[in-house]
Design a protein around this motif. Sequence first.
Motif, PDB file in Angstrom:
ATOM      1  N   VAL A 127       0.862  -1.176   0.000  1.00  0.00           N
ATOM      2  CA  VAL A 127       0.000   0.000   0.000  1.00  0.00           C
ATOM      3  C   VAL A 127       0.900   1.229   0.000  1.00  0.00           C
ATOM      4  O   VAL A 127       1.849   1.308   0.779  1.00  0.00           O
ATOM      5  CB  VAL A 127      -0.934   0.030   1.224  1.00  0.00           C
ATOM      6  CG1 VAL A 127      -1.763   1.311   1.247  1.00  0.00           C
ATOM      7  CG2 VAL A 127      -1.841  -1.192   1.235  1.00  0.00           C
ATOM      8  N   ILE A 128       0.598   2.190  -0.882  1.00  0.00           N
ATOM      9  CA  ILE A 128       1.400   3.409  -0.999  1.00  0.00           C
ATOM     10  C   ILE A 128       0.481   4.599  -0.780  1.00  0.00           C
ATOM     11  O   ILE A 128      -0.489   4.781  -1.523  1.00  0.00           O
ATOM     12  CB  ILE A 128       2.070   3.509  -2.384  1.00  0.00           C
ATOM     13  CG1 ILE A 128       2.853   2.232  -2.686  1.00  0.00           C
ATOM     14  CG2 ILE A 128       2.988   4.726  -2.451  1.00  0.00           C
ATOM     15  CD1 ILE A 128       3.324   2.144  -4.135  1.00  0.00           C
ATOM     16  N   GLU A 129       0.778   5.418   0.239  1.00  0.00           N
ATOM     17  CA  GLU A 129      -0.096   6.526   0.582  1.00  0.00           C
ATOM     18  C   GLU A 129       0.698   7.776   0.925  1.00  0.00           C
ATOM     19  O   GLU A 129       1.832   7.686   1.431  1.00  0.00           O
ATOM     20  CB  GLU A 129      -0.981   6.170   1.783  1.00  0.00           C
ATOM     21  CG  GLU A 129      -2.006   5.093   1.514  1.00  0.00           C
ATOM     22  CD  GLU A 129      -2.875   4.800   2.716  1.00  0.00           C
ATOM     23  OE1 GLU A 129      -3.963   4.241   2.523  1.00  0.00           O
ATOM     24  OE2 GLU A 129      -2.457   5.122   3.854  1.00  0.00           O
ATOM     25  N   ASN A 130       0.090   8.930   0.677  1.00  0.00           N
ATOM     26  CA  ASN A 130       0.634  10.192   1.157  1.00  0.00           C
ATOM     27  C   ASN A 130       0.524  10.200   2.679  1.00  0.00           C
ATOM     28  O   ASN A 130      -0.555   9.966   3.229  1.00  0.00           O
ATOM     29  CB  ASN A 130      -0.158  11.354   0.551  1.00  0.00           C
ATOM     30  CG  ASN A 130       0.464  12.703   0.861  1.00  0.00           C
ATOM     31  OD1 ASN A 130       0.927  12.960   1.955  1.00  0.00           O
ATOM     32  ND2 ASN A 130       0.448  13.591  -0.122  1.00  0.00           N
ATOM     33  N   ALA A 131       1.630  10.464   3.362  1.00  0.00           N
ATOM     34  CA  ALA A 131       1.649  10.380   4.831  1.00  0.00           C
ATOM     35  C   ALA A 131       2.196  11.644   5.464  1.00  0.00           C
ATOM     36  O   ALA A 131       2.729  11.613   6.568  1.00  0.00           O
ATOM     37  CB  ALA A 131       2.493   9.165   5.259  1.00  0.00           C
ATOM     38  N   GLU A 132       2.006  12.790   4.798  1.00  0.00           N
ATOM     39  CA  GLU A 132       2.645  14.015   5.273  1.00  0.00           C
ATOM     40  C   GLU A 132       2.177  14.433   6.663  1.00  0.00           C
ATOM     41  O   GLU A 132       2.905  15.097   7.401  1.00  0.00           O
ATOM     42  CB  GLU A 132       2.403  15.147   4.289  1.00  0.00           C
ATOM     43  CG  GLU A 132       0.953  15.525   4.099  1.00  0.00           C
ATOM     44  CD  GLU A 132       0.770  16.640   3.078  1.00  0.00           C
ATOM     45  OE1 GLU A 132      -0.322  17.224   3.042  1.00  0.00           O
ATOM     46  OE2 GLU A 132       1.720  16.918   2.332  1.00  0.00           O
ATOM     47  N   ASP A 133       0.954  14.049   7.045  1.00  0.00           N
ATOM     48  CA  ASP A 133       0.435  14.430   8.360  1.00  0.00           C
ATOM     49  C   ASP A 133       0.502  13.304   9.378  1.00  0.00           C
ATOM     50  O   ASP A 133      -0.037  13.433  10.480  1.00  0.00           O
ATOM     51  CB  ASP A 133      -1.021  14.905   8.228  1.00  0.00           C
ATOM     52  CG  ASP A 133      -1.114  16.253   7.520  1.00  0.00           C
ATOM     53  OD1 ASP A 133      -0.128  17.010   7.543  1.00  0.00           O
ATOM     54  OD2 ASP A 133      -2.187  16.535   6.952  1.00  0.00           O
ATOM     55  N   SER A 134       1.164  12.206   9.019  1.00  0.00           N
ATOM     56  CA  SER A 134       1.185  11.063   9.936  1.00  0.00           C
ATOM     57  C   SER A 134       2.164  11.247  11.083  1.00  0.00           C
ATOM     58  O   SER A 134       2.026  10.600  12.127  1.00  0.00           O
ATOM     59  CB  SER A 134       1.533   9.784   9.166  1.00  0.00           C
ATOM     60  OG  SER A 134       2.865   9.843   8.659  1.00  0.00           O
ATOM     61  N   ARG A 135       3.144  12.115  10.899  1.00  0.00           N
ATOM     62  CA  ARG A 135       4.174  12.348  11.912  1.00  0.00           C
ATOM     63  C   ARG A 135       4.552  13.824  11.921  1.00  0.00           C
ATOM     64  O   ARG A 135       4.617  14.440  10.872  1.00  0.00           O
ATOM     65  CB  ARG A 135       5.429  11.509  11.618  1.00  0.00           C
ATOM     66  CG  ARG A 135       5.217  10.013  11.757  1.00  0.00           C
ATOM     67  CD  ARG A 135       6.231   9.239  10.959  1.00  0.00           C
ATOM     68  NE  ARG A 135       6.066   7.798  11.114  1.00  0.00           N
ATOM     69  CZ  ARG A 135       5.155   7.076  10.470  1.00  0.00           C
ATOM     70  NH1 ARG A 135       4.316   7.653   9.631  1.00  0.00           N
ATOM     71  NH2 ARG A 135       5.073   5.770  10.675  1.00  0.00           N
ATOM     72  N   ILE A 136       4.816  14.351  13.088  1.00  0.00           N
ATOM     73  CA  ILE A 136       5.407  15.679  13.193  1.00  0.00           C
ATOM     74  C   ILE A 136       6.883  15.528  12.878  1.00  0.00           C
ATOM     75  O   ILE A 136       7.539  14.593  13.330  1.00  0.00           O
ATOM     76  CB  ILE A 136       5.215  16.261  14.603  1.00  0.00           C
ATOM     77  CG1 ILE A 136       3.734  16.264  14.975  1.00  0.00           C
ATOM     78  CG2 ILE A 136       5.821  17.654  14.695  1.00  0.00           C
ATOM     79  CD1 ILE A 136       2.863  17.049  14.029  1.00  0.00           C
ATOM     80  N   ARG A 137       7.435  16.476  12.098  1.00  0.00           N
ATOM     81  CA  ARG A 137       8.845  16.407  11.721  1.00  0.00           C
ATOM     82  C   ARG A 137       9.487  17.787  11.847  1.00  0.00           C
ATOM     83  O   ARG A 137       8.911  18.782  11.425  1.00  0.00           O
ATOM     84  CB  ARG A 137       8.986  15.918  10.276  1.00  0.00           C
ATOM     85  CG  ARG A 137       8.578  14.459  10.056  1.00  0.00           C
ATOM     86  CD  ARG A 137       8.432  14.139   8.578  1.00  0.00           C
ATOM     87  NE  ARG A 137       7.233  14.750   8.024  1.00  0.00           N
ATOM     88  CZ  ARG A 137       7.161  15.298   6.812  1.00  0.00           C
ATOM     89  NH1 ARG A 137       8.248  15.347   6.040  1.00  0.00           N
ATOM     90  NH2 ARG A 137       6.035  15.809   6.371  1.00  0.00           N
ATOM     91  N   PHE A 138      10.665  17.826  12.454  1.00  0.00           N
ATOM     92  CA  PHE A 138      11.412  19.081  12.488  1.00  0.00           C
ATOM     93  C   PHE A 138      12.906  18.788  12.527  1.00  0.00           C
ATOM     94  O   PHE A 138      13.339  17.668  12.817  1.00  0.00           O
ATOM     95  CB  PHE A 138      10.987  19.971  13.660  1.00  0.00           C
ATOM     96  CG  PHE A 138      11.322  19.463  15.041  1.00  0.00           C
ATOM     97  CD1 PHE A 138      12.507  19.822  15.669  1.00  0.00           C
ATOM     98  CD2 PHE A 138      10.430  18.662  15.740  1.00  0.00           C
ATOM     99  CE1 PHE A 138      12.801  19.387  16.953  1.00  0.00           C
ATOM    100  CE2 PHE A 138      10.709  18.205  17.020  1.00  0.00           C
ATOM    101  CZ  PHE A 138      11.910  18.572  17.636  1.00  0.00           C
ATOM    102  N   GLY A 139      13.693  19.807  12.190  1.00  0.00           N
ATOM    103  CA  GLY A 139      15.137  19.659  12.125  1.00  0.00           C
ATOM    104  C   GLY A 139      15.835  20.434  13.226  1.00  0.00           C
ATOM    105  O   GLY A 139      15.307  21.426  13.749  1.00  0.00           O
ATOM    106  N   LEU A 140      17.025  19.983  13.575  1.00  0.00           N
ATOM    107  CA  LEU A 140      17.900  20.640  14.544  1.00  0.00           C
ATOM    108  C   LEU A 140      19.293  20.711  13.950  1.00  0.00           C
ATOM    109  O   LEU A 140      19.816  19.713  13.444  1.00  0.00           O
ATOM    110  CB  LEU A 140      17.934  19.848  15.858  1.00  0.00           C
ATOM    111  CG  LEU A 140      19.012  20.248  16.883  1.00  0.00           C
ATOM    112  CD1 LEU A 140      18.727  21.642  17.459  1.00  0.00           C
ATOM    113  CD2 LEU A 140      19.093  19.209  18.004  1.00  0.00           C
ATOM    114  N   SER A 141      19.900  21.895  13.979  1.00  0.00           N
ATOM    115  CA  SER A 141      21.249  22.064  13.439  1.00  0.00           C
ATOM    116  C   SER A 141      21.993  23.079  14.277  1.00  0.00           C
ATOM    117  O   SER A 141      21.397  24.037  14.789  1.00  0.00           O
ATOM    118  CB  SER A 141      21.180  22.555  11.987  1.00  0.00           C
ATOM    119  OG  SER A 141      22.466  22.903  11.492  1.00  0.00           O
TER     120      SER A 141
END
Length: 349
Positions: A127-141
């Motif tokens: 199964v292939i689905e758009n999952a952009e809202d399935s997880r919160i994502r952020f970066g640290l640098s």
Amino acid sequence: MRDDWKKHLLNIGAEFDGDRLRDYGNAERERSMAVNGDVICDLSHRGLLEVRGGDARSFLQGQLGNDVRAVSDTRSQLSSYCNPKGRAYAVFRVFHDRDVFLLEMNADAVEPVRKRLGMFVMRAEVVIENAEDSRIRFGLSGPTAERQLQENLGAFPGEVNEVLKRNELAIVRVPGMVHPRFEIAGEIDACSALWNDLNVHSAPVGPEGWRLLDILAGIPAIYPETSEAFVPQMVNLHALDGISFNKGCYPGQEVVARMHYLGKLKRRMYRLAIEAQERPAPGSPVFRAGGDGRQPDGEIVDAALHPDGLYAVLAVVQVAAAEQPLRWGSTDGPEAHVIPLPYSMPGSA
């Protein structure tokens, strides 16, 4: 972007254009902080595909340009998806989390890649689905990014591509130019809590800050204007452990392998600094200064404004042309200066 996460970002000063986070009120300062300081950046602007099912790993192994067998809960990788001529539809990072594979890429590429992959599922349990809202994502640098993760989570990934699981969060180390960089994903409560802890010492920046850091690190993105324009080696994926040359068949594999084993790479990705009044658009041409201008010597991959006032750019350029003065847009356009990348190129393609 999820409403609960958008509310969290609004509460700390984020400014939006519709549903798209723009910045935190001072884009110029954010550019400077992204390059020189400790920053955190929401990554909701990046697209995410989820591939799951009993045959997901074997299916992706037959479609992607890197060896998916190496991806695990503790290891991610850069990879690509190509047409039969070996030209990339997209470049992305592949993760494994909670029995699914996640492909993080430029948001414009998600739907075309989903549709294209879906054509080859056939009878596979996938199964292939758009999952952009399935997880919160952020970066640290930043220079203290490792220490901050150590203090807040008790550990951090030590190697590029390594994934660490802590407190319902997945933390992956990604390439940086000078400072350590990490991407963090998880549920809203865990991400909000860590963001608030990191926000004590790290400044929030808009998506342009992370785009700039990707460019400085030499990490390519494929946009609609450059879809199917580049063989993976042209955007340096072989220098970023983003190609496997012994994994077996996948679309475009013969072209990619032939370039590796038989040919000399005549075009590759360079970092440029361009003195321009507007952002060089993906796919726009690069020329040798003073040439006849009939055919471009290169194409823009990505660009972002640098705090020094120039545009930091990635461009695929003919190797021979890169040894000469370059211009963007025309043979007498703005000067384009070659800047060393933070990684070495393999001796052959």
